[in-house]
Design an enzyme around this catalytic site. Structure first.
Site: not given
Length: 244
Positions: A117-118
């Site tokens: 996600a990052e």
């Protein structure tokens, strides 16, 4: 179906003994196919279907998982690969993720979902706000975690794992709050007593948890040998028992 359920369904006497004999035949065939001398049968007969499974190394894995009340999370005998503790699509950093998760007491699937996600596994990723690396650490946060090079995958993953562990500890192990704190800061989570009403943070928490579900370890059946490894023409047909 549990081992106990299989035992309960098998009739005492001929059916159970035939099933056990069938397992022994299959073990012998597998051993021959791999060029391994078959192990001699013990002088005392097996007493249950579960004991026969345990001898094959499968029953014990299932029994250990059942006792813990959780799905099997360790690879079964024969499972290979550096990322065997993670399901889903492998990444180049699975080994570092597993090591950092073990070091900091984290679910490796959750840590991998956070990294996806990052940065989507790009170690050189950066944001307009100044975050950088696989886990998108800000300069001040990185310094507090002892990370000297945010673009170094090993340092970044270990730092992100340490920071996530801090948030889990701060919020009583609540994964949702910990992820929200990772994204929006612990102050915002404390202020709203939960996930802040920020669209980005709410989407982030759901995204990481969905990715983590994807990376959970595959079911037991996926780690068992494929049926094609057995020579189909050499299996005896005697006996009234069957293995399904």
């Amino acid at each position: 179906m549990s081992v106990a359920a299989v035992e309960g369904a098998a009739a005492p006497g001929t059916g159970a003994q035939a099933a056990i004999a069938r397992i022994a035949e299959l073990q012998t065939l597998v051993a021959r196919a791999h060029g391994v001398p078959p192990v001699a049968a013990a002088s005392a007969p097996a007493t249950s279907f579960s004991s026969a499974l345990a001898g094959a190394g499968v029953g014990q894995a299932i029994a250990n998982s059942a006792a813990a009340g959780a799905p099997v999370t360790q690879p079964l005998p024969g499972a290979t690969g550096a990322g065997s503790g993670l399901g889903g699509t492998p990444s180049p950093f699975d080994g570092l993720i597993l090591a950092a998760a073990q070091k900091h007491g984290l679910d490796p699937a959750l840590l991998k979902g956070l990294i996806r996600a990052e940065s989507n596994f790009d170690p050189t990723a950066s944001s307009p706000a100044g975050a950088a690396g696989l886990v998108q650490l800000m300069p001040g946060t990185a310094a507090s975690l002892g990370v000297t090079d945010r673009l170094d995958p090993a340092q970044s993953i270990d730092g992100g794992a340490r920071y996530l562990r801090q948030q889990l500890d701060a919020f009583g192990g609540d994964v949702t709050k910990a992820l929200a704190a990772y994204n929006a800061g612990p102050g915002a989570v404390q202020r709203y007593n939960g996930v802040p009403p920020y669209a980005e943070t709410q989407a982030y928490v759901q995204k990481v948890q969905a990715y983590a579900d994807e990376y959970r370890v595959a079911p037991v059946a996926a780690a068992l040998p494929a049926p094609t490894t057995l020579p189909t023409t050499a299996i005896p047909t005697t006996g009234s028992g069957s293995i399904t």
